[in-house]
Design an enzyme around this catalytic site. Structure first.
Site, mmCIF file in Angstrom:
data_model
loop_
_atom_site.group_PDB
_atom_site.id
_atom_site.type_symbol
_atom_site.label_atom_id
_atom_site.label_comp_id
_atom_site.label_asym_id
_atom_site.label_seq_id
_atom_site.Cartn_x
_atom_site.Cartn_y
_atom_site.Cartn_z
ATOM 1 N N GLY A 14 13.536 -9.683 -11.182
ATOM 2 C CA GLY A 14 14.946 -9.856 -10.865
ATOM 3 C C GLY A 14 15.884 -9.961 -12.038
ATOM 4 N N SER A 15 15.553 -9.331 -13.169
ATOM 5 C CA SER A 15 16.460 -9.445 -14.320
ATOM 6 C C SER A 15 17.791 -8.725 -14.050
ATOM 7 C CB SER A 15 15.807 -8.929 -15.604
ATOM 8 O OG SER A 15 15.619 -7.534 -15.565
ATOM 9 N N ASN A 16 17.757 -7.575 -13.380
ATOM 10 C CA ASN A 16 19.013 -6.896 -13.038
ATOM 11 C C ASN A 16 19.769 -7.651 -11.948
ATOM 12 O OD1 ASN A 16 19.627 -4.449 -14.602
ATOM 13 N ND2 ASN A 16 17.585 -3.820 -13.962
ATOM 14 N N LYS A 67 7.892 2.936 8.587
ATOM 15 C CA LYS A 67 9.004 2.767 7.646
ATOM 16 C C LYS A 67 10.309 2.603 8.421
ATOM 17 C CE LYS A 67 10.968 4.713 3.476
ATOM 18 N NZ LYS A 67 10.316 4.776 2.199
ATOM 19 N N MET A 92 11.225 -1.363 -5.568
ATOM 20 C CA MET A 92 10.186 -0.370 -5.833
ATOM 21 C C MET A 92 9.722 0.378 -4.580
ATOM 22 S SD MET A 92 10.340 -0.713 -8.973
ATOM 23 C CE MET A 92 9.099 0.435 -9.493
ATOM 24 N N ARG A 93 10.677 0.705 -3.721
ATOM 25 C CA ARG A 93 10.377 1.488 -2.524
ATOM 26 C C ARG A 93 11.374 2.643 -2.439
ATOM 27 N NH1 ARG A 93 6.679 -0.840 0.035
ATOM 28 N NH2 ARG A 93 6.816 0.494 1.849
ATOM 29 N N ASN A 109 21.808 2.766 -7.491
ATOM 30 C CA ASN A 109 20.525 2.452 -8.111
ATOM 31 C C ASN A 109 20.654 2.516 -9.622
ATOM 32 O OD1 ASN A 109 17.672 1.929 -8.125
ATOM 33 N ND2 ASN A 109 17.322 4.068 -8.605
ATOM 34 N N HIS A 111 18.280 3.293 -12.930
ATOM 35 C CA HIS A 111 16.994 3.915 -13.268
ATOM 36 C C HIS A 111 16.835 3.962 -14.788
ATOM 37 C CE1 HIS A 111 13.426 6.285 -12.532
ATOM 38 N NE2 HIS A 111 13.800 7.062 -13.531
#
Length: 190
Positions: A14-16, A67, A92-93, A109, A111
Protein backbone atom coordinates in the site's frame (compact mmCIF):
# COMPACT_ATOMS: atom_id res chain seq x y z
CA UNK A 1 -14.99 18.67 1.54
CA UNK A 2 -15.21 17.54 -2.04
CA UNK A 3 -18.31 15.82 -3.35
CA UNK A 4 -16.25 13.52 -5.62
CA UNK A 5 -15.81 10.18 -3.87
CA UNK A 6 -12.99 7.78 -4.71
CA UNK A 7 -11.93 4.25 -3.91
CA UNK A 8 -8.37 2.99 -4.03
CA UNK A 9 -7.76 -0.64 -5.01
CA UNK A 10 -4.59 -2.29 -3.66
CA UNK A 11 -3.30 -5.82 -3.09
CA UNK A 12 -0.08 -5.46 -1.13
CA UNK A 13 1.90 -3.10 1.07
CA UNK A 14 0.00 0.00 0.00
CA UNK A 15 2.78 2.52 -0.56
CA UNK A 16 0.86 4.20 -3.41
CA UNK A 17 -2.35 4.03 -1.35
CA UNK A 18 -0.57 5.85 1.46
CA UNK A 19 1.00 8.40 -0.91
CA UNK A 20 -2.42 9.28 -2.38
CA UNK A 21 -4.04 9.61 1.06
CA UNK A 22 -1.23 11.85 2.33
CA UNK A 23 -1.24 14.00 -0.83
CA UNK A 24 -5.02 14.39 -0.48
CA UNK A 25 -4.88 15.74 3.08
CA UNK A 26 -7.36 18.61 3.22
CA UNK A 27 -8.87 17.35 -0.07
CA UNK A 28 -5.98 18.84 -2.04
CA UNK A 29 -6.54 16.37 -4.90
CA UNK A 30 -10.23 17.20 -5.24
CA UNK A 31 -11.82 14.04 -3.84
CA UNK A 32 -12.74 12.20 -0.68
CA UNK A 33 -11.15 8.76 -0.54
CA UNK A 34 -13.93 6.78 1.11
CA UNK A 35 -12.91 3.16 0.52
CA UNK A 36 -9.99 0.77 0.13
CA UNK A 37 -10.84 -2.28 -1.98
CA UNK A 38 -8.45 -5.17 -1.41
CA UNK A 39 -8.47 -8.70 -2.85
CA UNK A 40 -6.06 -10.20 -0.28
CA UNK A 41 -7.26 -10.57 3.33
CA UNK A 42 -3.63 -10.67 4.59
CA UNK A 43 -2.45 -7.52 2.76
CA UNK A 44 -0.52 -4.92 4.77
CA UNK A 45 -2.51 -2.12 3.12
CA UNK A 46 -5.58 -3.04 5.21
CA UNK A 47 -3.80 -2.05 8.43
CA UNK A 48 -2.59 1.17 6.77
CA UNK A 49 -6.17 2.01 5.79
CA UNK A 50 -7.33 1.46 9.37
CA UNK A 51 -4.54 3.72 10.70
CA UNK A 52 -5.56 6.42 8.21
CA UNK A 53 -9.28 6.12 8.98
CA UNK A 54 -10.27 4.68 5.58
CA UNK A 55 -12.91 1.94 5.45
CA UNK A 56 -11.71 -1.32 3.91
CA UNK A 57 -13.72 -3.61 1.68
CA UNK A 58 -11.86 -6.93 1.51
CA UNK A 59 -13.26 -9.16 -1.21
CA UNK A 60 -11.46 -12.48 -1.69
CA UNK A 61 -11.89 -13.62 -5.32
CA UNK A 62 -11.40 -17.26 -4.31
CA UNK A 63 -14.75 -17.24 -2.53
CA UNK A 64 -16.74 -16.41 -5.68
CA UNK A 65 -17.84 -18.76 -8.47
CA UNK A 66 -16.75 -16.35 -11.23
CA UNK A 67 -14.94 -13.09 -11.95
CA UNK A 68 -18.32 -11.56 -12.77
CA UNK A 69 -19.70 -12.47 -9.33
CA UNK A 70 -16.51 -11.21 -7.63
CA UNK A 71 -16.61 -7.87 -9.45
CA UNK A 72 -20.38 -7.63 -8.92
CA UNK A 73 -19.77 -7.73 -5.16
CA UNK A 74 -17.21 -4.93 -5.51
CA UNK A 75 -19.55 -2.80 -7.65
CA UNK A 76 -22.26 -3.18 -4.99
CA UNK A 77 -19.83 -1.97 -2.29
CA UNK A 78 -18.67 0.93 -4.50
CA UNK A 79 -22.26 2.02 -5.17
CA UNK A 80 -23.16 1.82 -1.48
CA UNK A 81 -20.21 4.14 -0.77
CA UNK A 82 -21.28 6.39 -3.70
CA UNK A 83 -17.85 6.07 -5.33
CA UNK A 84 -17.29 8.11 -8.52
CA UNK A 85 -13.63 7.27 -9.30
CA UNK A 86 -11.35 4.28 -8.82
CA UNK A 87 -7.57 4.56 -8.45
CA UNK A 88 -5.69 1.29 -8.88
CA UNK A 89 -2.57 1.35 -6.72
CA UNK A 90 -0.84 -2.00 -6.84
CA UNK A 91 -4.05 -3.93 -7.43
CA UNK A 92 -2.75 -7.18 -8.88
CA UNK A 93 -5.85 -8.30 -10.77
CA UNK A 94 -6.99 -7.60 -14.32
CA UNK A 95 -10.12 -5.48 -14.24
CA UNK A 96 -12.97 -7.30 -15.99
CA UNK A 97 -16.06 -6.20 -17.91
CA UNK A 98 -18.35 -5.94 -14.86
CA UNK A 99 -16.20 -3.29 -13.20
CA UNK A 100 -15.28 -1.62 -16.50
CA UNK A 101 -18.94 -1.14 -17.48
CA UNK A 102 -19.85 0.26 -14.07
CA UNK A 103 -16.94 2.73 -14.02
CA UNK A 104 -16.19 3.40 -17.68
CA UNK A 105 -13.61 6.18 -18.10
CA UNK A 106 -13.33 6.52 -14.31
CA UNK A 107 -10.56 4.06 -13.45
CA UNK A 108 -6.92 5.17 -13.30
CA UNK A 109 -3.86 2.95 -12.91
CA UNK A 110 -0.20 3.49 -12.09
CA UNK A 111 2.23 1.19 -13.90
CA UNK A 112 6.00 0.95 -13.26
CA UNK A 113 7.23 1.21 -16.85
CA UNK A 114 6.98 3.49 -19.85
CA UNK A 115 4.02 1.80 -21.50
CA UNK A 116 3.61 0.24 -23.98
CA UNK A 117 6.95 -1.28 -22.89
CA UNK A 118 6.78 -3.99 -20.22
CA UNK A 119 3.04 -4.32 -19.54
CA UNK A 120 1.66 -6.76 -16.98
CA UNK A 121 3.36 -8.28 -13.97
CA UNK A 122 6.94 -7.62 -12.85
CA UNK A 123 7.47 -4.61 -15.13
CA UNK A 124 10.50 -3.44 -13.12
CA UNK A 125 12.10 -6.88 -13.33
CA UNK A 126 11.28 -7.09 -17.04
CA UNK A 127 13.00 -3.75 -17.71
CA UNK A 128 15.97 -4.63 -15.52
CA UNK A 129 16.53 -8.02 -17.20
CA UNK A 130 16.10 -6.48 -20.68
CA UNK A 131 18.96 -4.10 -19.83
CA UNK A 132 17.15 -1.10 -21.25
CA UNK A 133 18.72 2.24 -20.46
CA UNK A 134 15.47 3.97 -19.52
CA UNK A 135 12.27 2.93 -17.82
CA UNK A 136 9.78 4.94 -15.82
CA UNK A 137 6.20 5.32 -14.66
CA UNK A 138 2.93 5.57 -16.58
CA UNK A 139 -0.45 6.75 -15.33
CA UNK A 140 -3.26 5.62 -17.62
CA UNK A 141 -6.96 4.96 -17.90
CA UNK A 142 -8.02 1.31 -17.68
CA UNK A 143 -9.60 -0.44 -20.63
CA UNK A 144 -10.26 -4.10 -21.43
CA UNK A 145 -6.61 -4.85 -22.21
CA UNK A 146 -3.65 -5.33 -19.89
CA UNK A 147 -2.03 -1.90 -19.44
CA UNK A 148 -3.35 -0.75 -22.84
CA UNK A 149 -5.63 2.13 -21.80
CA UNK A 150 -5.08 5.75 -22.86
CA UNK A 151 -1.94 7.21 -21.30
CA UNK A 152 -2.40 10.37 -19.24
CA UNK A 153 1.19 11.04 -18.15
CA UNK A 154 4.60 9.39 -18.01
CA UNK A 155 7.94 10.10 -16.39
CA UNK A 156 11.18 8.51 -17.54
CA UNK A 157 13.95 7.23 -15.29
CA UNK A 158 17.47 6.29 -16.32
CA UNK A 159 18.59 2.85 -15.16
CA UNK A 160 21.98 3.38 -13.54
CA UNK A 161 24.95 1.05 -14.04
CA UNK A 162 24.99 0.18 -10.34
CA UNK A 163 21.22 -0.26 -10.00
CA UNK A 164 19.90 -3.50 -8.57
CA UNK A 165 16.32 -4.54 -9.13
CA UNK A 166 15.59 -3.39 -5.56
CA UNK A 167 17.21 0.05 -5.98
CA UNK A 168 15.38 0.52 -9.28
CA UNK A 169 12.08 -0.39 -7.61
CA UNK A 170 12.74 2.16 -4.86
CA UNK A 171 13.46 4.91 -7.40
CA UNK A 172 10.37 3.97 -9.47
CA UNK A 173 8.19 4.13 -6.35
CA UNK A 174 9.50 7.61 -5.54
CA UNK A 175 8.22 8.77 -8.94
CA UNK A 176 4.89 6.92 -8.53
CA UNK A 177 4.27 8.53 -5.13
CA UNK A 178 4.79 12.01 -6.61
CA UNK A 179 3.32 11.60 -10.11
CA UNK A 180 0.13 9.64 -9.34
CA UNK A 181 -1.37 12.21 -6.94
CA UNK A 182 -0.47 15.01 -9.37
CA UNK A 183 -2.29 13.22 -12.21
CA UNK A 184 -5.31 12.45 -10.02
CA UNK A 185 -5.60 16.14 -9.16
CA UNK A 186 -5.32 17.11 -12.83
CA UNK A 187 -7.93 14.55 -13.98
CA UNK A 188 -10.44 15.42 -11.25
CA UNK A 189 -10.11 19.17 -11.77
CA UNK A 190 -10.20 19.40 -15.55
Amino acid sequence: MSNIKAAIFASGAGSNFEAIIKANKGNKLGCDVVLLVCDKPEAVVIAKAAELGITSCVVNPGTFPSKEAYEGEIVTALRMAKVDWIFLAGYMRIVGPTLLRAYEDSILNVHPSLLPAFPGLDAIGQAFRARVLTTGVTIHFIDEGVDTGPIIDQEALEILADDTEESLQYRIQEIEHRLYPKVIKHVLNR
